[in-house]
Design a protein around this motif. Structure first.
Motif, mmCIF file in Angstrom:
data_model
loop_
_atom_site.group_PDB
_atom_site.id
_atom_site.type_symbol
_atom_site.label_atom_id
_atom_site.label_comp_id
_atom_site.label_asym_id
_atom_site.label_seq_id
_atom_site.Cartn_x
_atom_site.Cartn_y
_atom_site.Cartn_z
ATOM 1 N N ALA A 49 0.835 -1.206 0.000
ATOM 2 C CA ALA A 49 0.000 0.000 0.000
ATOM 3 C C ALA A 49 0.869 1.256 0.000
ATOM 4 N N CYS A 50 2.000 1.215 0.698
ATOM 5 C CA CYS A 50 2.896 2.383 0.753
ATOM 6 C C CYS A 50 3.423 2.748 -0.630
ATOM 7 N N ASN A 51 3.518 1.765 -1.509
ATOM 8 C CA ASN A 51 4.033 2.016 -2.857
ATOM 9 C C ASN A 51 2.997 2.619 -3.793
ATOM 10 N N THR A 52 1.714 2.497 -3.440
ATOM 11 C CA THR A 52 0.691 2.948 -4.391
ATOM 12 C C THR A 52 -0.396 3.829 -3.800
ATOM 13 N N ALA A 53 -0.529 3.852 -2.483
ATOM 14 C CA ALA A 53 -1.692 4.503 -1.879
ATOM 15 C C ALA A 53 -1.329 5.827 -1.211
ATOM 16 N N HIS A 54 -2.346 6.644 -1.016
ATOM 17 C CA HIS A 54 -2.244 7.909 -0.286
ATOM 18 C C HIS A 54 -2.129 7.585 1.207
ATOM 19 N N PRO A 55 -1.440 8.397 1.996
ATOM 20 C CA PRO A 55 -1.305 8.122 3.433
ATOM 21 C C PRO A 55 -2.638 7.892 4.151
ATOM 22 N N ASN A 56 -3.683 8.611 3.761
ATOM 23 C CA ASN A 56 -4.991 8.395 4.384
ATOM 24 C C ASN A 56 -5.501 6.983 4.108
ATOM 25 N N GLN A 57 -5.222 6.473 2.919
ATOM 26 C CA GLN A 57 -5.623 5.111 2.574
ATOM 27 C C GLN A 57 -4.800 4.086 3.362
ATOM 28 N N ILE A 58 -3.530 4.387 3.589
ATOM 29 C CA ILE A 58 -2.682 3.489 4.382
ATOM 30 C C ILE A 58 -3.177 3.459 5.824
ATOM 31 N N ARG A 59 -3.560 4.618 6.355
ATOM 32 C CA ARG A 59 -4.125 4.667 7.706
ATOM 33 C C ARG A 59 -5.417 3.852 7.775
ATOM 34 N N ALA A 60 -6.247 3.955 6.750
ATOM 35 C CA ALA A 60 -7.496 3.191 6.721
ATOM 36 C C ALA A 60 -7.208 1.689 6.691
ATOM 37 N N LEU A 61 -6.231 1.294 5.902
ATOM 38 C CA LEU A 61 -5.842 -0.118 5.852
ATOM 39 C C LEU A 61 -5.352 -0.587 7.219
ATOM 40 N N PHE A 62 -4.529 0.219 7.858
ATOM 41 C CA PHE A 62 -4.010 -0.126 9.183
ATOM 42 C C PHE A 62 -5.155 -0.263 10.184
ATOM 43 N N ALA A 63 -6.124 0.633 10.114
ATOM 44 C CA ALA A 63 -7.288 0.563 11.004
ATOM 45 C C ALA A 63 -8.089 -0.720 10.752
ATOM 46 N N ILE A 64 -8.247 -1.084 9.508
ATOM 47 C CA ILE A 64 -8.953 -2.328 9.171
ATOM 48 C C ILE A 64 -8.198 -3.529 9.731
ATOM 49 N N LEU A 65 -6.878 -3.527 9.559
ATOM 50 C CA LEU A 65 -6.077 -4.628 10.100
ATOM 51 C C LEU A 65 -6.225 -4.719 11.616
ATOM 52 N N LEU A 66 -6.181 -3.564 12.291
ATOM 53 C CA LEU A 66 -6.281 -3.557 13.748
ATOM 54 C C LEU A 66 -7.626 -4.068 14.238
ATOM 55 N N THR A 67 -8.695 -3.677 13.556
ATOM 56 C CA THR A 67 -10.031 -4.001 14.037
ATOM 57 C C THR A 67 -10.564 -5.340 13.524
ATOM 58 N N SER A 68 -10.005 -5.846 12.448
ATOM 59 C CA SER A 68 -10.538 -7.071 11.855
ATOM 60 C C SER A 68 -9.579 -8.255 11.914
ATOM 61 N N CYS A 69 -8.289 -7.992 11.858
ATOM 62 C CA CYS A 69 -7.308 -9.074 11.761
ATOM 63 C C CYS A 69 -6.500 -9.282 13.037
ATOM 64 N N PHE A 70 -6.504 -8.289 13.903
ATOM 65 C CA PHE A 70 -5.818 -8.364 15.193
ATOM 66 C C PHE A 70 -4.368 -8.839 15.071
ATOM 67 N N PRO A 71 -3.524 -8.094 14.351
ATOM 68 C CA PRO A 71 -2.126 -8.518 14.204
ATOM 69 C C PRO A 71 -1.444 -8.615 15.563
ATOM 70 N N SER A 72 -0.572 -9.606 15.693
ATOM 71 C CA SER A 72 0.061 -9.853 16.988
ATOM 72 C C SER A 72 1.099 -8.798 17.343
ATOM 73 N N SER A 73 1.627 -8.098 16.360
ATOM 74 C CA SER A 73 2.645 -7.076 16.637
ATOM 75 C C SER A 73 2.250 -5.746 16.008
ATOM 76 N N SER A 74 1.128 -5.220 16.439
ATOM 77 C CA SER A 74 0.650 -3.963 15.861
ATOM 78 C C SER A 74 1.618 -2.810 16.132
ATOM 79 N N THR A 75 2.275 -2.830 17.294
ATOM 80 C CA THR A 75 3.235 -1.772 17.615
ATOM 81 C C THR A 75 4.409 -1.810 16.651
ATOM 82 N N GLU A 76 4.875 -2.996 16.323
ATOM 83 C CA GLU A 76 5.977 -3.135 15.367
ATOM 84 C C GLU A 76 5.572 -2.606 13.992
#
Length: 140
Positions: A49-76
């Protein structure tokens, strides 16, 4: 997950032992057994996403990952990609201050986190309204 994937445990303590190493948490046992997703797959996703998307879109993707996928190392993930997620905010602050040499600051990263938090709350509110059967969320 462990009860399904670990054959014949006789106790919960035995579930915490992998290759002779006793783990402190069941989560770390799952990670040692490769039963949980790896941060690497989410990193690849965000990096693409960093290679093709606007920062707002990257933030939205990160929010989706946090709320739907629960990555084990979100801080990393945050530490690795926070500059990509904050580029537009840095650009705006540079223009506001008339200082195009300004670098990222904790204030810029904090504003980015607040934006991500708002997106997470919006996603969670939408998920909750669908799950409780709120009739106002469904088309008539």
């Amino acid at each position: 997950m462990l009860l399904v994937n670990v054959p014949g445990p006789r106790s919960f303590h035995e579930l915490k032992i992998v290759d002779g190493i006793t783990h402190a948490t069941f989560r770390s046992v799952c990670q040692a057994l490769n039963l949980l997703e790896r941060t690497q797959q989410w990193g690849i996703c965000i990096n693409d996403a960093c290679n093709t998307a606007h920062p707002n879109q990257i933030r939205a993707l990160f929010a989706i990952l946090l709320t739907s996928c629960f990555p084990s190392s979100s801080t990393e993930l945050w530490e690795r990609y926070r500059s990509h997620m904050a580029e537009d905010i840095l650009r705006r602050v540079r223009l506001e201050n008339g200082n195009m040499a300004m670098e990222f600051t904790e204030g810029i990263y904090n504003e980015t986190l607040i934006n991500i938090e708002d997106k997470c709350l919006t996603i969670c509110c939408k998920q909750n309204s669908y799950s409780i059967g709120n009739s106002s969320t469904y088309p008539s």
